[in-house]
Write an enzyme that holds these catalytic residues in place. Structure first.
Site, mmCIF file in Angstrom:
data_model
loop_
_atom_site.group_PDB
_atom_site.id
_atom_site.type_symbol
_atom_site.label_atom_id
_atom_site.label_comp_id
_atom_site.label_asym_id
_atom_site.label_seq_id
_atom_site.Cartn_x
_atom_site.Cartn_y
_atom_site.Cartn_z
ATOM 1 C CB SER A 1 -1.191 -0.030 1.146
ATOM 2 O OG SER A 1 -1.904 0.770 1.223
ATOM 3 C CG ASP B 1 -7.533 -1.113 -4.810
ATOM 4 O OD1 ASP B 1 -7.897 -0.501 -3.563
ATOM 5 O OD2 ASP B 1 -6.058 -2.401 -3.519
ATOM 6 C CG HIS C 1 -6.331 -1.814 -0.006
ATOM 7 N ND1 HIS C 1 -5.497 -1.145 -1.079
ATOM 8 C CD2 HIS C 1 -5.640 -0.880 1.025
ATOM 9 C CE1 HIS C 1 -4.286 -0.930 -0.619
ATOM 10 N NE2 HIS C 1 -4.478 -0.131 0.328
#
Length: 727
Positions: A559, A645, A690
């Site tokens: 991320s 996502d 995510h």
């Protein structure tokens, strides 16, 4: 309080905070996930047959939420270029991967979200929400309350459970692994449990009881990844469902929780740097909420309650780190707050739990874990330094006023139980089999001097019997954003690597939260380059101290950690041989300039506002991974991305990959014949979450990539991985 303060502290960086006691996951703004799902798998048989024998009735008033489906038909993963010949041990790899992927599904179970209420324990068993008597919780003797398959979702699991005070109702939030969409179901408890209602897109929720002995459910509604509305609802003969609060500022989000004694329901409105809390009286929930303190820019605070006093964890005053203050519940404004306990410098507050006579603080000081037990009667403080191998806490559900249980873990060591007993004033350790990893591995706490002289902590793991560490492979992990610590909970694949001779290094760079709020402040906005300098210093220090070498060094990030990882690939590619990135944030500039994205406004205080501030724009241009790709040699990079996502859109990752390949091709052309280009792999996974479960397929693909790039034999590592995945 069971994780509530921890969740509050993490929620300063999150847009969809989830509350404690249910051990659920927290979801970050655009780019991060705070608590990955690594501890959610355990070995246990489903009891599907028994579960389905007692299917509950569904009220006609209940609303079934349609399932979401996704397709990859129009998306093709970028093919691997310059593919190397398959290694001789590929058959062994494929064999083990097949074994991993074809393990009987019923052998694995999501670790239960477990809530104790009254004489019952509520949890998930197989595909069902169930309850059993407390003393029978470890048996198969349970009552089925709701079958999750009635919602027609793909592989649903329970994310959170809340039980009404008198156990007339239970509410459970249900979601799936491949989507952030959730459904909150309300079950009326009786001889034949009935689903009274269901609400889509609920984030946080709590029960209280009003003056007429009626259960009232308060919940927040999430729309476009934002949580701004608070509702309250009643069921049975007197059905109501009304919105009573809406946050107008799009940079703030809202979440709810009860104080541990259930005296107050708190409405928390906050962004990255500022918070505001309203109290709803648990005895009269229809009365207007009471404001504790109007939001003041830069002031964060969290509230707990005991004996008509509010205990407030806040950063107000100097130093601007968290401290514990208290005031009478009927005079809650900031001018009445009295200092109660201060933290040492370089201390991170991880969690707080309130008991009848004690307040327990879970702390990280200079990268080591501590528990501080404060006696509320005499203000005494007992500080306990925890074992040096421990890297993370796991808070345990607890309503026993005499004991404070918790677990300790590390990336290579499974959780171990500890209990602090107030009467004895001692910490008791779980007895039994000692994990062999304690004797076969070492954990080191090192420091690297960054460019500006700041000392950056590192946590390093390696085998005790390793010889010539300079010739061992090294895996570096980094994050450095939102004030969030690197995740250091147990991960079987990390343990397997150490067993196979790898060195693991966790670099706690600025921008993260390991050393408190200032550590985060020194790595955000126009100080983001500090985190990059820290990462570079950490890797060079490791090499300088004899830990591996550039040709055997790999880097991994998830991320928002992709920002620093991608930036290092641009600025110092010679330090690395291979990189794995998962759902990485790689295009800071274009993302932060796109105000149509749902979370851009909430992210401004982390990355800056390039749309209106030229200084921010130029600074982001200086480090943004996408903006700084250039024709040069790069390490091989494996990127895992997710089709739908919403936090890190696939489009940006694809653009980054294409631009990177073009730069590599240009460099290869300029270099001439004989140049070996790095492998750039984009693995697009279906789904829109995510926070994807760490599947066997993903784990083995990433490890396979690292071994191939370093030219290592992976035969034994996959056999070991299969063994450890059965922990």
């Amino acid at each position: 309080m069971q994780q509530k303060t921890k969740l509050f502290l993490q929620a300063l960086k999150y847009s969809i905070p989830h509350l404690g006691k249910c051990m659920q996951k927290q979801h970050l703004n655009h780019y991060n996930f705070a608590d990955h799902y690594y501890n959610r798998i355990k070995l246990k048989k489903y009891h599907l047959t028994k579960c389905l024998q007692n299917k509950p009735k569904i009220s006609e008033l209940a609303r079934n939420i349609p399932s979401r489906s996704f397709s990859c038909k129009d998306l093709q993963p970028v093919k691997q270029e310059n593919e190397k010949p398959l290694p001789e041990n590929m058959d062994a790899f494929e064999k083990v991967r097949t074994k991993l992927e074809t393990q009987p599904q019923e052998e694995y179970e999501i670790i239960n979200v477990e809530v104790k209420h009254g004489g019952f324990v509520y949890y998930q068993e197989g595909c069902c929400l169930v309850r059993s008597k407390d003393e029978e919780a470890d048996n198969d003797n349970y009552e089925v309350l709701f079958n999750l398959e009635e919602l027609k979702l793909d592989q649903p699991f329970i994310d959170c459970i809340r039980v009404a005070p008198d156990e007339k109702y239970v509410a459970a939030k249900i979601r799936t692994e491949d989507s952030e969409a959730s459904t909150c179901v309300i079950i009326k408890l009786s001889d034949q449990p009935v689903m009274e209602a269901s609400f889509p897109n609920v984030s946080s929720f709590e029960w209280v009881k009003d003056e007429e002995d009626e259960d009232v459910l308060f919940y927040t509604f999430q729309r476009n990844l934002r949580c701004h509305d608070v509702y309250r609802a009643t069921f049975g003969d007197n059905k109501r469902n009304e919105r009573f609060y809406t946050e107008k500022d799009p940079s703030y989000f809202v979440f709810l929780y009860l104080t541990k004694d259930s005296r107050f329901l708190t409405i928390n409105i906050m962004n990255k740097t500022t918070s505001e809390v309203w109290l709803i009286d648990g005895l009269s929930p229809w009365d207007p909420p009471v404001l504790i303190q109007k939001r003041i820019h830069g002031v964060l605070y969290y509230v707990e309650h005991r004996d008509d006093e509010l205990y407030i964890l806040t950063n107000v005053g100097e130093p601007t780190e968290f401290k514990l203050m208290r005031t009478a519940a009927d005079t809650p404004a900031i001018m009445n707050w009295d200092l109660f306990f201060t933290m040492k410098r370089n201390t991170k507050v991880i969690d707080l739990d309130m008991f009848k006579d004690h307040c327990v603080l879970f702390l990280k000081h200079s990268n080591l874990l501590y528990v501080n037990v404060i006696g509320l009667a005499d203000d005494s403080v007992r500080s306990l330094k925890l074992p040096p191998w421990a890297c993370g806490f796991i808070m345990d559900t607890n309503s026993d006023p005499k004991n404070c249980p918790f677990q300790l873990c590390s990336p290579i060591r499974p959780p171990k139980y500890y209990t602090y007993k107030f009467a004895e004033g001692k910490l008791f350790e779980e007895t039994g089999h000692e994990d062999p990893i304690t004797k076969t591995s070492r954990v080191l706490r090192l420091e690297a001097k960054s460019k500006d002289g700041k000392l950056v902590p590192m946590t390093v793991f390696h085998k005790t019997d390793s010889e010539d560490l300079q010739k061992k492979p090294l895996l570096v992990q980094v994050y450095g954003a939102y004030g969030i610590d690197l995740k250091m909970n147990f991960r079987p694949e990390r343990r397997v690597l150490v067993d196979d001779g790898w060195i693991l290094a966790y670099c706690h760079v600025r921008g993260g939260g390991e050393l408190g709020l200032q550590w985060h402040a020194d790595g955000r906005l126009t100080k983001k380059l500090n985190g990059l300098a820290d990462l570079e210093a950490c890797i060079k220090t490791l090499h300088g101290q004899g830990f591996s070498q550039p040709s055997l060094t790999t880097l991994t990030a998830f991320s928002a950690g992709g920002v620093l990882a991608g930036a290092l690939c641009n600025s110092n590619p010679e330090l690395l041989r291979a990189v794995t990135l998962e759902a990485p944030f790689l295009d800071v500039l274009n993302t932060m300039m796109d105000t149509t994205l749902p979370l851009t406004l909430e992210e401004l205080e982390e990355w800056g506002n390039p749309s209106s501030d030229e200084k921010h724009k130029n600074y982001i241009k200086h480090y943004c991974p996408y903006q700084n790709i250039k024709p040069q040699h790069y390490p091989s990079i494996h990127i895992t991305a997710y089709e739908n996502d919403e936090r890190v859109p696939l489009k940006g990752i694809v653009s980054y990959t294409e631009k990177l390949k073009e730069a590599i091709a240009e460099h290869a052309k300029d270099t001439g014949e004989g140049y070996q280009s790095p492998n750039i792999i984009l693995d697009i996974q279906p789904g829109g979450n995510h926070v994807i479960e760490d599947s066997h397929k993903k784990i083995t693909a990433q490890i396979k990539f690292l071994y191939e790039e370093l030219g290592l034999d992976s035969t034994s590592v996959f056999e070991d991985l299969k063994k450890y995945l059965k922990f």
